[in-house]
Scaffold this motif. Structure first.
Motif, PDB file in Angstrom:
ATOM      1  N   LEU A   1       3.251   5.691  -5.932  1.00  0.00           N
ATOM      2  CA  LEU A   1       3.024   5.708  -7.374  1.00  0.00           C
ATOM      3  C   LEU A   1       1.994   6.758  -7.782  1.00  0.00           C
ATOM      4  O   LEU A   1       1.980   7.195  -8.946  1.00  0.00           O
ATOM      5  N   LEU A   2       1.136   7.154  -6.869  1.00  0.00           N
ATOM      6  CA  LEU A   2       0.153   8.206  -7.145  1.00  0.00           C
ATOM      7  C   LEU A   2       0.789   9.594  -7.106  1.00  0.00           C
ATOM      8  O   LEU A   2       0.130  10.586  -7.397  1.00  0.00           O
TER       9      LEU A   2
ATOM     10  N   GLY B   1      -0.456  11.341   2.591  1.00  0.00           N
ATOM     11  CA  GLY B   1       0.028  10.006   2.216  1.00  0.00           C
ATOM     12  C   GLY B   1      -0.250   8.983   3.298  1.00  0.00           C
ATOM     13  O   GLY B   1      -0.688   7.860   3.011  1.00  0.00           O
ATOM     14  N   ARG B   2      -0.006   9.372   4.551  1.00  0.00           N
ATOM     15  CA  ARG B   2      -0.299   8.449   5.660  1.00  0.00           C
ATOM     16  C   ARG B   2      -1.787   8.162   5.744  1.00  0.00           C
ATOM     17  O   ARG B   2      -2.197   7.046   6.040  1.00  0.00           O
TER      18      ARG B   2
ATOM     19  N   SER C   1       0.809  -1.221   0.000  1.00  0.00           N
ATOM     20  CA  SER C   1       0.000   0.000   0.000  1.00  0.00           C
ATOM     21  C   SER C   1       0.843   1.273   0.000  1.00  0.00           C
ATOM     22  O   SER C   1       0.510   2.242  -0.663  1.00  0.00           O
ATOM     23  N   ARG C   2       1.955   1.269   0.730  1.00  0.00           N
ATOM     24  CA  ARG C   2       2.831   2.446   0.743  1.00  0.00           C
ATOM     25  C   ARG C   2       3.379   2.751  -0.641  1.00  0.00           C
ATOM     26  O   ARG C   2       3.394   3.907  -1.069  1.00  0.00           O
TER      27      ARG C   2
ATOM     28  N   GLY D   1      -6.162   4.474   5.089  1.00  0.00           N
ATOM     29  CA  GLY D   1      -7.466   4.158   4.498  1.00  0.00           C
ATOM     30  C   GLY D   1      -7.426   2.900   3.662  1.00  0.00           C
ATOM     31  O   GLY D   1      -8.320   2.044   3.744  1.00  0.00           O
ATOM     32  N   THR D   2      -6.366   2.757   2.868  1.00  0.00           N
ATOM     33  CA  THR D   2      -6.206   1.552   2.047  1.00  0.00           C
ATOM     34  C   THR D   2      -6.058   0.323   2.924  1.00  0.00           C
ATOM     35  O   THR D   2      -6.699  -0.712   2.691  1.00  0.00           O
TER      36      THR D   2
END
Length: 191
Positions: A105-106, A115-116, A99-100, A121-122
């Motif tokens: 990549l986004l 980001g955190r 997920s990190r 959330g993911t």
């Protein structure tokens, strides 16, 4: 019927919120924010490291919030599901690990606040979904659906989740100002 209770519990807000709070603890652990006592200093203090505090908080959120019910469900449904449907667990675990890098990549720094939040959330979604799929598959196995084959409980669980039902529950009135008065909806974004 215990099996029906497990099905209702694993899809309840108690389970989802406890799992989300466990992901918050994981974020705090990664950000090194667990330096202070969780309980009274006599119970939690000298000699406790970040791992111990994180474990204590996850124990409180995941198991104590359900008064131990989730612990019993882990023994009767989740552990057997980890053996029977191990590939689902491995897929979810791979998503949690990656997920990190997906957030990176986004174009968002995974260590930034946004980001955190995206990683948390993911991870919350993946862990809730993974446990729900595993447990509901075992509910269906115990109900006798395995007679239709190994994938029958998984197929039935997947086909049961329909977008029109979700829409009717959550967005039937469209986007209106009333949704901002719903404390549960607002807490998804503020907390």
């Amino acid at each position: 019927n215990y099996n029906l209770y497990v099905y209702v519990f694993i899809n309840s807000s108690v389970f989802v919120r406890a799992t989300m709070m466990s992901q918050v603890v994981w974020d705090w652990y990664d950000a090194k924010l667990l330096k202070h006592a969780v309980l009274h200093a006599s119970l939690d203090g000298k000699g406790w490291n970040d791992e111990m505090r994180a474990g204590l908080l996850v124990l409180i959120f995941q198991f104590a919030s359900s008064m131990g019910v989730f612990g019993v469900i882990c023994l009767t449904h989740l552990v057997p599901a980890l053996f029977v449907y191990h590939w689902i667990f491995l897929t979810v675990a791979a998503g949690l690990v990656k997920s990190r890098s997906w957030v990176g990549l986004l174009g968002v720094d995974p260590e930034s606040r946004s980001g955190r939040a995206l990683v948390m959330g993911t991870n919350s979604f993946l862990s809730c979904m993974g446990i729900q799929v595993l447990v509901t598959c075992m509910v269906r196995v115990y109900a006798g659906e395995w007679a239709g084959g190994y994938l029958s409980p998984l197929r039935t669980d997947f086909l049961m989740r329909r977008l029109d039902v979700w829409y009717a529950c959550h967005l039937s009135r469209g986007f209106c100002l009333d949704m901002f008065w719903d404390r549960d909806f607002v807490n998804l974004f503020i907390r």
